[in-house]
Enzyme design. Structure first.
Site, PDB file in Angstrom:
ATOM      1  N   CYS A  37       0.830  -1.216   0.000  1.00  0.00           N
ATOM      2  CA  CYS A  37       0.000   0.000   0.000  1.00  0.00           C
ATOM      3  C   CYS A  37       0.863   1.264   0.000  1.00  0.00           C
ATOM      4  O   CYS A  37       1.967   1.269   0.541  1.00  0.00           O
ATOM      5  CB  CYS A  37      -0.860   0.035   1.242  1.00  0.00           C
ATOM      6  SG  CYS A  37      -1.881  -1.418   1.441  1.00  0.00           S
TER       7      CYS A  37
ATOM      8  N   ARG B 290       4.776   0.751  -6.273  1.00  0.00           N
ATOM      9  CA  ARG B 290       4.762  -0.127  -5.106  1.00  0.00           C
ATOM     10  C   ARG B 290       3.817  -1.309  -5.297  1.00  0.00           C
ATOM     11  O   ARG B 290       3.881  -2.291  -4.567  1.00  0.00           O
ATOM     12  CB  ARG B 290       4.348   0.667  -3.864  1.00  0.00           C
ATOM     13  CG  ARG B 290       5.349   1.721  -3.463  1.00  0.00           C
ATOM     14  CD  ARG B 290       4.780   2.630  -2.405  1.00  0.00           C
ATOM     15  NE  ARG B 290       4.567   1.960  -1.153  1.00  0.00           N
ATOM     16  CZ  ARG B 290       5.483   1.780  -0.205  1.00  0.00           C
ATOM     17  NH1 ARG B 290       6.691   2.239  -0.399  1.00  0.00           N
ATOM     18  NH2 ARG B 290       5.203   1.162   0.915  1.00  0.00           N
TER      19      ARG B 290
ATOM     20  N   GLU C 146      18.624 -15.457 -10.482  1.00  0.00           N
ATOM     21  CA  GLU C 146      18.126 -14.112 -10.709  1.00  0.00           C
ATOM     22  C   GLU C 146      17.511 -13.985 -12.107  1.00  0.00           C
ATOM     23  O   GLU C 146      16.460 -13.358 -12.283  1.00  0.00           O
ATOM     24  CB  GLU C 146      19.264 -13.092 -10.505  1.00  0.00           C
ATOM     25  CG  GLU C 146      18.896 -11.653 -10.764  1.00  0.00           C
ATOM     26  CD  GLU C 146      17.708 -11.149  -9.977  1.00  0.00           C
ATOM     27  OE1 GLU C 146      17.230 -11.831  -9.065  1.00  0.00           O
ATOM     28  OE2 GLU C 146      17.216 -10.053 -10.308  1.00  0.00           O
TER      29      GLU C 146
ATOM     30  N   GLU D   9       8.728 -12.919 -13.100  1.00  0.00           N
ATOM     31  CA  GLU D   9       7.952 -11.859 -12.453  1.00  0.00           C
ATOM     32  C   GLU D   9       7.360 -10.855 -13.447  1.00  0.00           C
ATOM     33  O   GLU D   9       6.309 -10.301 -13.174  1.00  0.00           O
ATOM     34  CB  GLU D   9       8.745 -11.156 -11.346  1.00  0.00           C
ATOM     35  CG  GLU D   9       9.899 -10.286 -11.773  1.00  0.00           C
ATOM     36  CD  GLU D   9      10.567  -9.587 -10.578  1.00  0.00           C
ATOM     37  OE1 GLU D   9      11.791  -9.432 -10.623  1.00  0.00           O
ATOM     38  OE2 GLU D   9       9.885  -9.198  -9.622  1.00  0.00           O
TER      39      GLU D   9
END
Ligand code: AGP
Length: 606
Positions: free
Chosen positions: A2, A27, A479, A486
């Protein structure tokens, strides 16, 4: 996670809040809302979805007009993303935005229901708003203090009381929140980029501190209601650093910023071609005295720690245990006062990493934080801090933060190895000088962009991929695989190349592309043997290797040749094509590269 913003000043509060929330979009969020005091009334506008949905809604409902307000982007924890569950929450007298988790919200809710309160949302946040209302004494600070005494969990809160229409209130425990100091205007925000357009000056709010923010002054209290006097911090980067600057995505911009980020991070820690951490308060002798080293972090930061482990163990011969923070904290680790714990975190706010750090401290271990965000919680809690100087990293997929974290791992490894007498001064200087050359080599690797774009076009329709490597190449594969999944949403795994034939090779078909990393000369032949094994079973192979590696025809379908550098430093070079492959695959799939679904930049809950 948030995002919280708040404003008190002469500007249109709604405009400032929306603008600041946009800067916090990175975020991660699934709904948004604002509350503005309009002619003495708290007016709330909120809805599920992106800020654009909120703007559309306000275009229909009418934009709240006022100069005092709070805003929020929600990343759902309690209750699905919906209009009702969006923040702010409250009633006509008090309204709240919240980041974090209220652990005992059920008990509070039951108590408040027994006192006649009713609830409309499934959120834990609504219980805080109603609790503040329940304890309201006419004195907001007193009310906040009384309410906090009942709350367990982590929180950053922005609060408004209708009876105090000229101010907002902020309080935090374990979730980030800063107070921006402007000229006849003040702000609150989860992170500095939200307010950079208006001011670079800010106060850090500590756990259990309360801020009362008015147009011309900010007052701080502790939970005993004693007034606190805080110094102002100034962000040492400018607004451009948090803008895309002509790039299509922050991720691509940040990949391109890597050479400079590494230079800025290592240069102040090198003197006379030797690592020099005296400004950070430690030296080779101190580092060399530890029994063993734990490196604990999450996600990409943990992968940087994996590189650190290989390099420290190889050069300094000190045992290094790398752990995922969420595992470390719950496995009763064998750490004590003879050990060093290094935590790595871009944000400095990751809840699990912070908890792992606290656990290590409670066991008497010395702690060191490798952190990008100045004044963040983890930086403030660790005994020693090495700041990475990547500047703000906005893209959720970490690239430049990873690169600078690795650069610090190398410098620490050199310092340690020298400290324990495993390498001579001359060897240490040579390694350090090679590290100083790395920014130019990273720049050269960025030049492989077109090649990576081509490889991405070959991967874009895959359902699943394997990344393989040995030693440092395996650490890097982890990685590469995380980066791809992602942002492209293509499933992938990283696998130690030699372990494949113990089970996972059964997955290999012509539909399972393999990205093999082979940069370590002592392991390259073995990795090539493993490549042949997958090739024989139909896999399309993309090989990332050094310029000099001899590869027979037909072993790989595509070869990405890296610029030459000392092989120990290769992860810093080989990381670049892996980042670019992930980036272009996500672009080709039309994904929201900088804000991938379900993800948050700063994971401030467990
Ligand atoms: C990486 O691309 C991710 N965004 C994620 O794995 C991240 O590295 C992890 O959540 C740790 O974050 P931190 O560095 O802020 O602690």
């Amino acid at each position: 996670m948030c995002g919280i913003v708040g404003y008190v000043g002469d500007r249109s509060c709604t405009d400032v809040l929306l603008d600041a929330l946009e800067k916090l979009e990175y975020r991660g969020y699934d709904s948004a809302g604002i509350a503005v005091i309009e002619q003495g009334v708290i007016k709330v506008e909120k809805c599920k979805g992106r800020l654009a949905n909120l703007r559309d809604k306000m275009a229909f409902d009418g934009k709240p007009e006022g100069h005092v307000g709070i805003g929020h982007t929600r990343w759902a924890t309690h209750g699905e993303p919906s209009d009702i569950n969006s923040h702010p929450h409250g009633n006509k007298r008090v309204t709240v935005v919240h980041n974090g988790i209220i652990e005992n919200y059920r008990q509070i809710k039951e108590f408040l229901i027994s006192e006649g309160y009713s609830f409309v949302s499934e959120t834990d946040t609504e219980t805080v708003a109603k609790l503040l209302d329940y304890y309201y004494t006419g004195d907001p600070v007193d009310t906040i203090i009384k309410s906090l005494a009942e709350i367990k969990g982590s929180y950053a809160l922005g609060v408004m009381f209708r009876d105090f229409p000229d101010r907002i209130f902020a309080v935090r425990k374990d979730s980030p929140l800063i107070v921006g100091k402007g000229d006849h205007e003040n702000f609150i925000a989860s992170d500095v980029p939200a307010i950079m357009k208006y001011t670079r000056d800010y106060y850090l709010l500590d756990t259990n501190e309360i801020a009362v923010i008015k147009k011309d002054d900010v007052t701080f209290y502790n939970i005993h209601r004693e007034q606190l006097y805080k110094s102002v911090h100034t962000a040492d980067w400018d607004v451009d650093a948090a803008e895309k600057g002509g790039y299509e995505h922050f991720m691509l911009k940040e990949i391109n910023e890597q050479p400079n980020a590494v230079k800025t991070t290592i240069t102040p820690r090198i003197s006379d071609s030797m690592p020099d951490f005296t400004a950070e308060g430690f030296d080779a002798a101190k580092l060399g005295a530890y029994n063993k080293i734990f490196i604990v972090a999450c996600g990409t930061a943990m992968h940087a720690g994996m590189v650190g482990k290989y390099v420290i163990e190889r050069l300094a011969r000190i045992p290094v245990i790398v752990d995922i923070a969420s595992e470390f904290r719950y496995r009763d680790p064998l750490i004590d006062e003879r050990d060093l714990m290094i935590v790595i975190s871009q944000s400095g706010e990751t809840a699990d990493t912070k908890a792992a750090l606290e656990l290590a401290k409670s066991r008497g271990a010395d702690t060191m934080a490798v952190v990008n965000v100045k004044g963040s919680s983890i930086a403030r809690e660790a005994d020693m801090v090495v700041y990475t100087h990547a500047g703000p990293e906005i893209s959720v997929a970490s690239t430049k933060a990873y690169m600078v974290q690795i650069s610090v791992m190398y410098l620490l490894a050199f310092e340690l190895a020298y400290g324990v007498g495993r390498i001579s001064k001359e060897q240490c200087q040579k390694l350090t000088e090679e590290l100083q050359e790395i920014p130019d080599v990273i720049q050269e690797a960025i030049g492989l962009e077109n090649h990576c774009q081509y490889v991405a076009s070959k991967l874009v329709n895959a359902d699943s991929l394997l990344y393989i490597g040995r030693g440092l190449d395996y650490a890097l594969s982890m990685e590469g695989s995380l980066k791809l999944k992602e942002i492209s949403y293509i499933h992938s795994e990283s696998y130690a190349a030699g372990e494949l034939k113990h089970g996972t090779i059964s997955l290999i078909t012509e539909n399972m592309p393999v990205i093999a990393v082979a940069t370590q000369s002592d392991l390259v032949d073995k990795t090539i043997s493993n490549i042949k094994e997958v090739k024989a079973r139909g896999a399309m192979v993309i090989l990332v290797c050094g310029k000099e590696v001899v590869v027979e025809d037909g072993v790989a379908d595509h070869i990405i040749r890296l610029p030459e550098v000392d092989q120990m430093l290769m992860p810093m070079v080989a990381a670049v094509p892996l980042q670019l492959i992930a980036y272009y695959t996500a672009v080709l799939k039309g994904n929201d590269v900088d804000k991938p679904r379900n993800l948050a930049k700063s994971v401030t809950v467990e």
